[in-house]
Enzyme design. Structure first.
Site, PDB file in Angstrom:
ATOM      1  N   GLY A 193       5.255  -1.488   7.489  1.00  0.00           N
ATOM      2  CA  GLY A 193       6.575  -2.053   7.740  1.00  0.00           C
ATOM      3  C   GLY A 193       7.487  -1.196   8.590  1.00  0.00           C
ATOM      4  O   GLY A 193       7.243  -0.016   8.831  1.00  0.00           O
ATOM      5  N   GLU A 194       8.536  -1.830   9.076  1.00  0.00           N
ATOM      6  CA  GLU A 194       9.562  -1.161   9.879  1.00  0.00           C
ATOM      7  C   GLU A 194      10.793  -0.990   8.970  1.00  0.00           C
ATOM      8  O   GLU A 194      11.537  -1.948   8.725  1.00  0.00           O
ATOM      9  CB  GLU A 194       9.884  -2.021  11.118  1.00  0.00           C
ATOM     10  CG  GLU A 194      11.104  -1.608  11.904  1.00  0.00           C
ATOM     11  CD  GLU A 194      11.221  -0.111  12.188  1.00  0.00           C
ATOM     12  OE1 GLU A 194      10.361   0.453  12.869  1.00  0.00           O
ATOM     13  OE2 GLU A 194      12.195   0.503  11.695  1.00  0.00           O
ATOM     14  N   CYS A 208       3.290   8.628   1.111  1.00  0.00           N
ATOM     15  CA  CYS A 208       3.638   7.715   2.204  1.00  0.00           C
ATOM     16  C   CYS A 208       3.842   6.331   1.607  1.00  0.00           C
ATOM     17  O   CYS A 208       2.906   5.737   1.061  1.00  0.00           O
ATOM     18  CB  CYS A 208       2.487   7.727   3.222  1.00  0.00           C
ATOM     19  SG  CYS A 208       2.764   6.605   4.582  1.00  0.00           S
ATOM     20  N   GLU A 234       0.808  -1.219   0.000  1.00  0.00           N
ATOM     21  CA  GLU A 234       0.000   0.000   0.000  1.00  0.00           C
ATOM     22  C   GLU A 234       0.842   1.270   0.000  1.00  0.00           C
ATOM     23  O   GLU A 234       1.879   1.339   0.649  1.00  0.00           O
ATOM     24  CB  GLU A 234      -0.897   0.001   1.241  1.00  0.00           C
ATOM     25  CG  GLU A 234      -1.736  -1.253   1.282  1.00  0.00           C
ATOM     26  CD  GLU A 234      -2.982  -1.100   2.091  1.00  0.00           C
ATOM     27  OE1 GLU A 234      -3.431   0.031   2.316  1.00  0.00           O
ATOM     28  OE2 GLU A 234      -3.507  -2.149   2.499  1.00  0.00           O
ATOM     29  N   ASN A 249      -5.607   6.883  15.219  1.00  0.00           N
ATOM     30  CA  ASN A 249      -6.565   6.579  14.159  1.00  0.00           C
ATOM     31  C   ASN A 249      -7.122   5.203  14.456  1.00  0.00           C
ATOM     32  O   ASN A 249      -6.379   4.222  14.482  1.00  0.00           O
ATOM     33  CB  ASN A 249      -5.860   6.604  12.796  1.00  0.00           C
ATOM     34  CG  ASN A 249      -5.334   7.982  12.475  1.00  0.00           C
ATOM     35  OD1 ASN A 249      -6.044   8.964  12.598  1.00  0.00           O
ATOM     36  ND2 ASN A 249      -4.067   8.057  12.085  1.00  0.00           N
ATOM     37  N   CYS A 280       3.236  -3.428  17.453  1.00  0.00           N
ATOM     38  CA  CYS A 280       2.665  -2.299  18.199  1.00  0.00           C
ATOM     39  C   CYS A 280       1.166  -2.515  18.367  1.00  0.00           C
ATOM     40  O   CYS A 280       0.464  -2.817  17.401  1.00  0.00           O
ATOM     41  CB  CYS A 280       2.943  -0.981  17.478  1.00  0.00           C
ATOM     42  SG  CYS A 280       4.699  -0.691  17.224  1.00  0.00           S
ATOM     43  N   CYS A 321       4.205  -6.119   8.848  1.00  0.00           N
ATOM     44  CA  CYS A 321       5.262  -5.611   9.741  1.00  0.00           C
ATOM     45  C   CYS A 321       5.489  -6.621  10.856  1.00  0.00           C
ATOM     46  O   CYS A 321       4.531  -7.140  11.424  1.00  0.00           O
ATOM     47  CB  CYS A 321       4.859  -4.261  10.327  1.00  0.00           C
ATOM     48  SG  CYS A 321       6.150  -3.552  11.378  1.00  0.00           S
ATOM     49  N   CYS A 350      -1.567  -0.460  16.155  1.00  0.00           N
ATOM     50  CA  CYS A 350      -1.351  -0.316  14.713  1.00  0.00           C
ATOM     51  C   CYS A 350      -1.973  -1.487  13.954  1.00  0.00           C
ATOM     52  O   CYS A 350      -1.722  -2.647  14.271  1.00  0.00           O
ATOM     53  CB  CYS A 350       0.143  -0.251  14.441  1.00  0.00           C
ATOM     54  SG  CYS A 350       0.555  -0.276  12.683  1.00  0.00           S
ATOM     55  N   CYS A 353      -2.346   7.175   9.254  1.00  0.00           N
ATOM     56  CA  CYS A 353      -1.257   6.477   9.955  1.00  0.00           C
ATOM     57  C   CYS A 353      -1.779   5.258  10.711  1.00  0.00           C
ATOM     58  O   CYS A 353      -2.743   5.368  11.476  1.00  0.00           O
ATOM     59  CB  CYS A 353      -0.651   7.396  11.010  1.00  0.00           C
ATOM     60  SG  CYS A 353       0.521   8.550  10.379  1.00  0.00           S
ATOM     61  N   SER A 380      10.831   6.542   9.175  1.00  0.00           N
ATOM     62  CA  SER A 380      10.324   6.505  10.550  1.00  0.00           C
ATOM     63  C   SER A 380      10.551   5.119  11.145  1.00  0.00           C
ATOM     64  O   SER A 380      10.278   4.112  10.502  1.00  0.00           O
ATOM     65  CB  SER A 380       8.819   6.824  10.533  1.00  0.00           C
ATOM     66  OG  SER A 380       8.247   6.607  11.797  1.00  0.00           O
ATOM     67  N   LEU A 401       8.114   7.603  19.330  1.00  0.00           N
ATOM     68  CA  LEU A 401       8.355   7.556  20.783  1.00  0.00           C
ATOM     69  C   LEU A 401       7.145   6.924  21.476  1.00  0.00           C
ATOM     70  O   LEU A 401       7.272   5.918  22.164  1.00  0.00           O
ATOM     71  CB  LEU A 401       8.622   8.977  21.283  1.00  0.00           C
ATOM     72  CG  LEU A 401       8.950   9.140  22.755  1.00  0.00           C
ATOM     73  CD1 LEU A 401      10.248   8.435  23.111  1.00  0.00           C
ATOM     74  CD2 LEU A 401       9.032  10.636  23.125  1.00  0.00           C
ATOM     75  N   ASN A 402       6.010   7.565  21.323  1.00  0.00           N
ATOM     76  CA  ASN A 402       4.710   6.975  21.691  1.00  0.00           C
ATOM     77  C   ASN A 402       4.456   6.738  23.179  1.00  0.00           C
ATOM     78  O   ASN A 402       3.368   6.298  23.547  1.00  0.00           O
ATOM     79  CB  ASN A 402       4.458   5.658  20.942  1.00  0.00           C
ATOM     80  CG  ASN A 402       4.332   5.887  19.443  1.00  0.00           C
ATOM     81  OD1 ASN A 402       4.092   7.009  19.023  1.00  0.00           O
ATOM     82  ND2 ASN A 402       4.489   4.846  18.646  1.00  0.00           N
TER      83      ASN A 402
END
Ligand code: SAH
Ligand code: SF4
Length: 380
Positions: free
Chosen positions: A194-195, A136, A123, A325, A147, A143, A150, A367, A226, A250-251
């Site tokens: 993905g990371e 993006c 995507e 989101n 998290c 991934c 996500c 996101c 990111s 960071l989150n």
């Protein structure tokens, strides 16, 4: 049966030769012809696919056609003599992704589901803005980082993307948006699926291709990668000659909370992450970006905001707040807008702090919402 060792040897050789001429070789012996994708090649790679007697400028002609002119088919490379074009067509393919689905949001955001050569899909989201468009892109299919807020995490990792598949998303979106001659106006963020730092060699190769002035020509400062905080890879990224800007998710404001919502951080501790950030060699035009997803009643208090300020003290940085989101399968809630503003106000007293406006919410393009399976619920 065999009168001498020599006869035995000859019989064995004949048997072997018959075997090798057998009309139906066993499946494992079949040679499968795989054309090489050209998108994703650097100039030196392109030299390798040309016949050795060809002059060096032939590779440059292909390079310019693919990345500057952005051809949609190899036959469009009319600068090449016909025999070379035929040779190319027999050895290689352009390797651009094809469209599986396109979703248009009421706010102008476009979400693309793109087919890859192996049948998987990935995507890409294009967010048109005044003067500049933000694109993006994804670095992996799914991934591996788990998290809890996500939706991409729910897919797990299918595989990492090649450099060509990363660059291909940019070329595809540029063509679709009618911006082939104007890719310089893109801001590219590797914040899709993905990371990226778990696919660092391909991410770096794609970055070199995207930034090359003789090709796509997007400035390094217009590309951001990111990460959820894969510490050893941050040190590795720092060494790269051509590298995107760095954003850190960071989150959370405490080690405990971070480990709860981002289980991978049990391996990569907050203290070590901050040390890596302080050691990161920023270029003179660069600031580190910290992203902070706000989860209602979890990490969104005034105390959290004050701790964020303390954590980031003395780092040349800015903070981007993202109100969660939501999505199916995500157990958290979005904080009220007043809470987000209150959080921002505290952080802003010490460093630049912005609220990221969600884009394409109606098509699940914002996101953390990228996950193919939810698309059945969306009308294109
Ligand atoms: N894997 C990388 C890049 C992709 S995620 C990373 O985690 O940084 C891009 C950003 O989206 C990250 O900052 C992440 O924290 C954020 N994000 C993930 N899920 C989200 C959600 N449901 N709502 C808002 N932001 C989310
Ligand atoms: Fe992966 Fe980033 Fe989603 Fe975490 S937030 S699961 S690292 S895509």
């Amino acid at each position: 049966m065999f009168e001498s060792f020599g006869q035995l040897l000859i019989a064995l050789l004949i048997a072997l030769m018959e075997e090798s001429h057998s009309p139906t070789p066993p499946p494992h012996a079949k040679i499968i012809f795989m054309p090489q994708p050209i998108v994703g090649m650097e100039l030196s790679d392109m030299r390798q696919i040309l016949p050795p007697d060809q002059p060096a400028y032939r590779a440059q002609q292909i390079y310019r056609a693919v990345y500057q002119q952005k051809v949609a088919d190899l036959v469009e490379i009319t600068t090449l003599p016909a025999p070379i074009r035929e040779h190319l067509a027999s050895e290689a393919e352009l390797g651009l992704p094809t469209l599986a689905q396109r979703y248009l949001s009421t706010d102008g955001t476009r979400r693309y589901l793109l087919n890859l050569a192996d049948g998987r899909t990935v995507e890409t989201v294009l967010m048109p803005m005044d003067g500049r468009d933000t694109l993006c892109i994804s670095s992996q299919v799914g991934c591996p980082v788990n998290c809890q807020f996500c939706m991409t995490a729910l897919l797990g990792l299918e595989r990492s993307l090649t450099a060509g598949e990363i660059v291909g998303q940019v070329l595809y979106a540029a063509r679709d948006a009618g911006l082939l001659a104007d890719t310089k106006r893109f801001n590219i963020v590797m914040m899709g699926m993905g990371e990226p730092l778990l696919n660092l060699p391909n991410v770096l190769k794609a970055t070199r291709i995207l930034c090359d002035q003789k090709g796509i020509n997007i400035a390094e400062r217009r590309i951001t990668v990111s990460t959820s905080g894969i510490i050893p890879k941050i040190y590795e990224l720092a060494e790269a000659e051509v590298r995107p800007k760095l954003a850190i998710s960071l989150n959370a404001s405490t080690e405990e909370m971070r480990q709860e919502i981002m289980p991978i951080t049990r391996k990569y501790h907050l203290k070590d992450l901050m040390e890596a950030c302080r050691a990161y060699p920023l270029r003179n035009w660069e600031t580190l970006m910290f992203e902070y997803v706000l989860l209602k009643g979890v990490n969104d208090t005034d105390d959290d905001a004050r701790r964020v300020v303390k954590l980031l003290a003395n780092i040349n940085c800015k903070v981007n707040l993202i109100a969660l989101n939501p999505g199916p399968g995500i157990a958290y809630e979005t904080p009220d807008p007043e809470r987000v503003l209150a959080f921002q106000e505290i952080v802003m007293r010490s460093m630049p702090c912005f609220i990221r406006r969600p884009r394409g919410l109606d098509i699940f393009a914002a996101c953390g919402q990228l996950k193919r399976n939810n698309l059945e619920t969306i009308t294109a």
